[in-house]
Design a protein around this motif. Structure first.
Motif, PDB file in Angstrom:
ATOM      1  N   SER A  22      18.520  11.694  24.300  1.00  0.00           N
ATOM      2  CA  SER A  22      18.797  11.670  22.915  1.00  0.00           C
ATOM      3  C   SER A  22      18.258  12.876  22.173  1.00  0.00           C
ATOM      4  CB  SER A  22      17.557  10.424  22.486  1.00  0.00           C
ATOM      5  OG  SER A  22      18.002   9.142  22.819  1.00  0.00           O
ATOM      6  N   ALA A  23      17.559  13.661  22.718  1.00  0.00           N
ATOM      7  CA  ALA A  23      17.145  15.191  22.261  1.00  0.00           C
ATOM      8  C   ALA A  23      18.563  15.891  22.572  1.00  0.00           C
ATOM      9  CB  ALA A  23      16.030  15.227  22.986  1.00  0.00           C
ATOM     10  N   GLY A  24      19.394  15.829  23.222  1.00  0.00           N
ATOM     11  CA  GLY A  24      20.561  16.328  23.684  1.00  0.00           C
ATOM     12  C   GLY A  24      20.181  17.687  24.726  1.00  0.00           C
ATOM     13  N   MET A  25      19.332  17.333  25.506  1.00  0.00           N
ATOM     14  CA  MET A  25      18.672  18.248  26.416  1.00  0.00           C
ATOM     15  C   MET A  25      19.057  18.197  27.685  1.00  0.00           C
ATOM     16  SD  MET A  25      14.900  19.746  26.639  1.00  0.00           S
ATOM     17  CE  MET A  25      14.632  20.326  25.040  1.00  0.00           C
ATOM     18  N   PRO A  26      19.714  19.169  28.396  1.00  0.00           N
ATOM     19  CA  PRO A  26      20.118  18.879  29.977  1.00  0.00           C
ATOM     20  C   PRO A  26      18.936  19.090  30.759  1.00  0.00           C
ATOM     21  CG  PRO A  26      21.448  20.698  28.569  1.00  0.00           C
ATOM     22  CD  PRO A  26      20.243  20.223  27.818  1.00  0.00           C
ATOM     23  N   ALA A  27      18.974  18.473  31.916  1.00  0.00           N
ATOM     24  CA  ALA A  27      17.840  18.446  32.855  1.00  0.00           C
ATOM     25  C   ALA A  27      17.150  19.689  33.227  1.00  0.00           C
ATOM     26  CB  ALA A  27      17.956  17.446  33.920  1.00  0.00           C
ATOM     27  N   PRO A  28      18.354  20.845  33.519  1.00  0.00           N
ATOM     28  CA  PRO A  28      17.690  22.288  33.865  1.00  0.00           C
ATOM     29  C   PRO A  28      16.818  22.723  32.670  1.00  0.00           C
ATOM     30  CG  PRO A  28      19.987  21.819  34.626  1.00  0.00           C
ATOM     31  CD  PRO A  28      19.722  20.616  33.557  1.00  0.00           C
ATOM     32  N   ARG A  29      17.078  22.642  31.519  1.00  0.00           N
ATOM     33  CA  ARG A  29      16.354  23.055  30.509  1.00  0.00           C
ATOM     34  C   ARG A  29      14.969  22.502  30.301  1.00  0.00           C
ATOM     35  NH1 ARG A  29      14.615  27.222  27.810  1.00  0.00           N
ATOM     36  NH2 ARG A  29      14.228  26.999  25.518  1.00  0.00           N
ATOM     37  N   ALA A  30      15.036  21.064  30.415  1.00  0.00           N
ATOM     38  CA  ALA A  30      13.665  20.294  30.264  1.00  0.00           C
ATOM     39  C   ALA A  30      12.871  20.652  31.406  1.00  0.00           C
ATOM     40  CB  ALA A  30      14.021  18.862  30.353  1.00  0.00           C
ATOM     41  N   ALA A  31      13.504  20.925  32.769  1.00  0.00           N
ATOM     42  CA  ALA A  31      12.519  21.420  33.651  1.00  0.00           C
ATOM     43  C   ALA A  31      12.020  22.803  33.505  1.00  0.00           C
ATOM     44  CB  ALA A  31      13.345  21.393  35.088  1.00  0.00           C
ATOM     45  N   GLU A  32      13.029  23.779  32.939  1.00  0.00           N
ATOM     46  CA  GLU A  32      12.345  25.098  32.720  1.00  0.00           C
ATOM     47  C   GLU A  32      11.210  24.958  31.328  1.00  0.00           C
ATOM     48  OE1 GLU A  32      14.086  28.968  30.409  1.00  0.00           O
ATOM     49  OE2 GLU A  32      15.645  27.391  30.996  1.00  0.00           O
ATOM     50  N   LEU A  33      11.280  24.204  30.520  1.00  0.00           N
ATOM     51  CA  LEU A  33      10.202  24.029  29.547  1.00  0.00           C
ATOM     52  C   LEU A  33       8.900  23.417  30.038  1.00  0.00           C
ATOM     53  CD1 LEU A  33      12.542  23.203  26.338  1.00  0.00           C
ATOM     54  CD2 LEU A  33      11.268  25.216  26.890  1.00  0.00           C
ATOM     55  N   LEU A  34       9.155  22.522  31.103  1.00  0.00           N
ATOM     56  CA  LEU A  34       8.035  21.949  31.529  1.00  0.00           C
ATOM     57  C   LEU A  34       7.111  22.771  32.700  1.00  0.00           C
ATOM     58  CD1 LEU A  34       6.373  19.279  31.435  1.00  0.00           C
ATOM     59  CD2 LEU A  34       7.830  18.302  33.474  1.00  0.00           C
ATOM     60  N   GLY A  35       8.084  23.781  33.334  1.00  0.00           N
ATOM     61  CA  GLY A  35       7.496  24.749  34.073  1.00  0.00           C
ATOM     62  C   GLY A  35       7.651  23.940  35.550  1.00  0.00           C
ATOM     63  N   THR A  36       8.834  23.322  35.830  1.00  0.00           N
ATOM     64  CA  THR A  36       9.000  23.027  36.992  1.00  0.00           C
ATOM     65  C   THR A  36      10.775  22.961  37.492  1.00  0.00           C
ATOM     66  OG1 THR A  36       9.006  20.552  38.407  1.00  0.00           O
ATOM     67  CG2 THR A  36       9.483  20.558  36.029  1.00  0.00           C
ATOM     68  N   ASP A  37      11.241  22.187  38.440  1.00  0.00           N
ATOM     69  CA  ASP A  37      12.662  22.350  38.713  1.00  0.00           C
ATOM     70  C   ASP A  37      13.222  21.131  38.463  1.00  0.00           C
ATOM     71  OD1 ASP A  37      12.509  20.638  40.984  1.00  0.00           O
ATOM     72  OD2 ASP A  37      11.563  22.321  41.981  1.00  0.00           O
ATOM     73  N   ARG A  38      14.679  21.352  38.281  1.00  0.00           N
ATOM     74  CA  ARG A  38      15.523  20.071  37.964  1.00  0.00           C
ATOM     75  C   ARG A  38      15.477  18.972  38.619  1.00  0.00           C
ATOM     76  NH1 ARG A  38      22.044  19.925  36.956  1.00  0.00           N
ATOM     77  NH2 ARG A  38      22.378  17.893  36.589  1.00  0.00           N
ATOM     78  N   THR A  39      14.894  19.267  40.297  1.00  0.00           N
ATOM     79  CA  THR A  39      15.136  18.033  41.023  1.00  0.00           C
ATOM     80  C   THR A  39      13.727  17.349  40.695  1.00  0.00           C
ATOM     81  OG1 THR A  39      16.011  19.346  42.736  1.00  0.00           O
ATOM     82  CG2 THR A  39      14.495  17.618  43.429  1.00  0.00           C
ATOM     83  N   ASN A  40      12.711  17.882  40.333  1.00  0.00           N
ATOM     84  CA  ASN A  40      11.471  17.139  39.754  1.00  0.00           C
ATOM     85  C   ASN A  40      11.882  16.093  38.547  1.00  0.00           C
ATOM     86  OD1 ASN A  40       9.749  17.778  41.695  1.00  0.00           O
ATOM     87  ND2 ASN A  40       8.973  19.748  40.388  1.00  0.00           N
ATOM     88  N   ILE A  41      12.868  16.770  37.574  1.00  0.00           N
ATOM     89  CA  ILE A  41      13.100  15.856  36.457  1.00  0.00           C
ATOM     90  C   ILE A  41      13.878  14.738  36.961  1.00  0.00           C
ATOM     91  CG2 ILE A  41      14.506  16.038  34.506  1.00  0.00           C
ATOM     92  CD1 ILE A  41      11.746  17.474  33.867  1.00  0.00           C
ATOM     93  N   SER A  42      14.820  15.015  37.922  1.00  0.00           N
ATOM     94  CA  SER A  42      15.692  13.990  38.447  1.00  0.00           C
ATOM     95  C   SER A  42      14.869  12.881  39.000  1.00  0.00           C
ATOM     96  CB  SER A  42      16.788  14.442  39.245  1.00  0.00           C
ATOM     97  OG  SER A  42      17.535  15.480  38.615  1.00  0.00           O
ATOM     98  N   ASN A  43      13.907  13.047  39.817  1.00  0.00           N
ATOM     99  CA  ASN A  43      12.791  12.431  40.629  1.00  0.00           C
ATOM    100  C   ASN A  43      11.974  11.670  39.794  1.00  0.00           C
ATOM    101  OD1 ASN A  43      13.732  12.590  43.413  1.00  0.00           O
ATOM    102  ND2 ASN A  43      12.840  14.402  43.491  1.00  0.00           N
ATOM    103  N   ILE A  44      11.555  12.020  38.759  1.00  0.00           N
ATOM    104  CA  ILE A  44      10.889  11.345  37.824  1.00  0.00           C
ATOM    105  C   ILE A  44      11.447  10.160  36.948  1.00  0.00           C
ATOM    106  CG2 ILE A  44       9.447  11.624  35.492  1.00  0.00           C
ATOM    107  CD1 ILE A  44       8.532  14.537  36.601  1.00  0.00           C
ATOM    108  N   GLU A  45      12.682  11.014  36.603  1.00  0.00           N
ATOM    109  CA  GLU A  45      13.583   9.823  35.688  1.00  0.00           C
ATOM    110  C   GLU A  45      14.100   8.782  36.605  1.00  0.00           C
ATOM    111  OE1 GLU A  45      15.541  13.090  32.442  1.00  0.00           O
ATOM    112  OE2 GLU A  45      16.659  12.299  33.957  1.00  0.00           O
ATOM    113  N   ALA A  46      14.165   8.826  37.885  1.00  0.00           N
ATOM    114  CA  ALA A  46      14.383   7.812  38.834  1.00  0.00           C
ATOM    115  C   ALA A  46      13.352   6.933  39.363  1.00  0.00           C
ATOM    116  CB  ALA A  46      15.168   8.466  40.119  1.00  0.00           C
ATOM    117  N   GLY A  47      11.992   7.351  38.821  1.00  0.00           N
ATOM    118  CA  GLY A  47      10.946   6.466  39.358  1.00  0.00           C
ATOM    119  C   GLY A  47      10.271   7.136  40.801  1.00  0.00           C
ATOM    120  N   ARG A  48      10.994   7.986  41.377  1.00  0.00           N
ATOM    121  CA  ARG A  48      10.635   8.317  42.716  1.00  0.00           C
ATOM    122  C   ARG A  48       9.264   9.216  42.576  1.00  0.00           C
ATOM    123  NH1 ARG A  48      16.237   8.711  43.204  1.00  0.00           N
ATOM    124  NH2 ARG A  48      16.263  11.064  42.700  1.00  0.00           N
ATOM    125  N   TYR A  49       9.150   9.925  41.522  1.00  0.00           N
ATOM    126  CA  TYR A  49       8.128  10.717  41.418  1.00  0.00           C
ATOM    127  C   TYR A  49       7.346  10.273  40.275  1.00  0.00           C
ATOM    128  CZ  TYR A  49       9.500  14.778  44.336  1.00  0.00           C
ATOM    129  OH  TYR A  49       9.862  15.548  45.521  1.00  0.00           O
TER     130      TYR A  49
END
Length: 283
Positions: A24-51
């Motif tokens: 909804s914020a129009g933010m790609p996962a890599p940019r979200a990861a960058e701003l959170l100080g992590t990598d894209r894989t972590n964002i994907s795993n969080i969004e999948a419920g795996r992390y």
């Protein structure tokens, strides 16, 4: 943090809502990861419920997404911290995970509404009725698994019976009431149990009579679980092949409309109680 091999419905729901907020914020996962100080894989795993994700990081993440819905943010924060040690966890690895997802969904819901056309609501089933249902499985279930499934199903009733009992509206088709699962004696005891449950202040049971004819979702077994925020409502549709969960805004709106339409053709609570008593007296 090691990934969860089998995230629960609550963990998947948290991840799905975080993905919705990011999109909804129009933010790609890599940019979200960058701003959170992590990598894209972590964002994907969080969004999948795996992390899992801590409350502090979640609040930072939703701030990055510019979410200002405080009710939703607080509700999401309450879902952090990984898998909780709910009573159903003792059954993990012993019965199908869909059963555990159902009890977890019920536990955290603020109210429930269901429609049943072929079976009676599991949360109200007697031990004998539940055993008769599980004994119908083909191929036959191992006896230990049958007993575990029954114990789990009976334990779900506490969500209704314990104070404060969760508000529950059950729409039950007449065909489910007339099906003599386990024989006349078991069926009569089950209907008597339903009548008793319908006397609870937090329980409303309504019968869909044969005379109602066709209606939306005829043949389905559906439970609508209201969450602490409207964005966190979840629908469970049960089938012999397993449970399916729905939570997009469009899906939720359509399920609410269908359930509202069914309530329009169902008997009122007093008429429903009389109908159940009449069927029980005929046994």
């Amino acid at each position: 943090m090691a990934p969860k091999h089998q995230p629960t419905i609550r963990q998947r729901r948290l991840g799905a809502e975080l993905r919705r907020l990011r999109e909804s914020a129009g933010m790609p996962a890599p940019r979200a990861a960058e701003l959170l100080g992590t990598d894209r894989t972590n964002i994907s795993n969080i969004e999948a419920g795996r992390y899992g994700i801590s409350e502090d990081r979640l609040r930072r993440l939703v701030s990055i997404y510019e979410c200002d819905n405080e009710e939703l943010i607080d509700a999401l924060a309450s879902m952090t911290g990984g898998r909780r040690s709910g009573w159903w966890e003792e059954y993990r690895g012993k019965i199908p995970p869909d059963f555990l997802d159902t009890s977890e969904l019920e536990h955290y819901a603020t109210s429930l509404r269901s429609v049943q056309t072929a079976h009676l609501p599991g949360i109200f089933q007697t031990e004998d009725h539940a055993r008769a249902l599980f004994d119908l499985f083909i191929p036959t279930l191992p006896r230990l698994e049958v007993e575990l499934r029954i114990a789990h199903r009976l334990a779900r009733h506490a969500r209704i019976a314990d104070e404060p009992g969760i508000p529950y509206i059950g729409l039950i088709h007449e065909s489910a009431l007339r099906m003599q699962v386990g024989g006349r004696k078991v069926a009569k005891a089950q209907l008597t149990r339903l009548l008793e449950e319908g006397e609870r202040d937090n329980v409303t049971l309504r019968v869909i009579p044969f005379s109602a004819g066709g209606f939306p979702m005829a043949g389905d077994s559906v439970m609508y679980a209201v969450g602490p925020s409207p964005h966190l409502d979840t629908v469970l549709v049960d089938s012999p092949l397993g449970a399916a969960f729905f939570h997009s805004s469009t899906q939720l709106a359509n399920f609410r409309r269908r359930l509202d339409a069914i309530e329009q053709v169902a008997l009122n609570p007093k008429q429903s109680s009389d109908a159940i008593a009449h069927i029980a007296n005929d046994l």
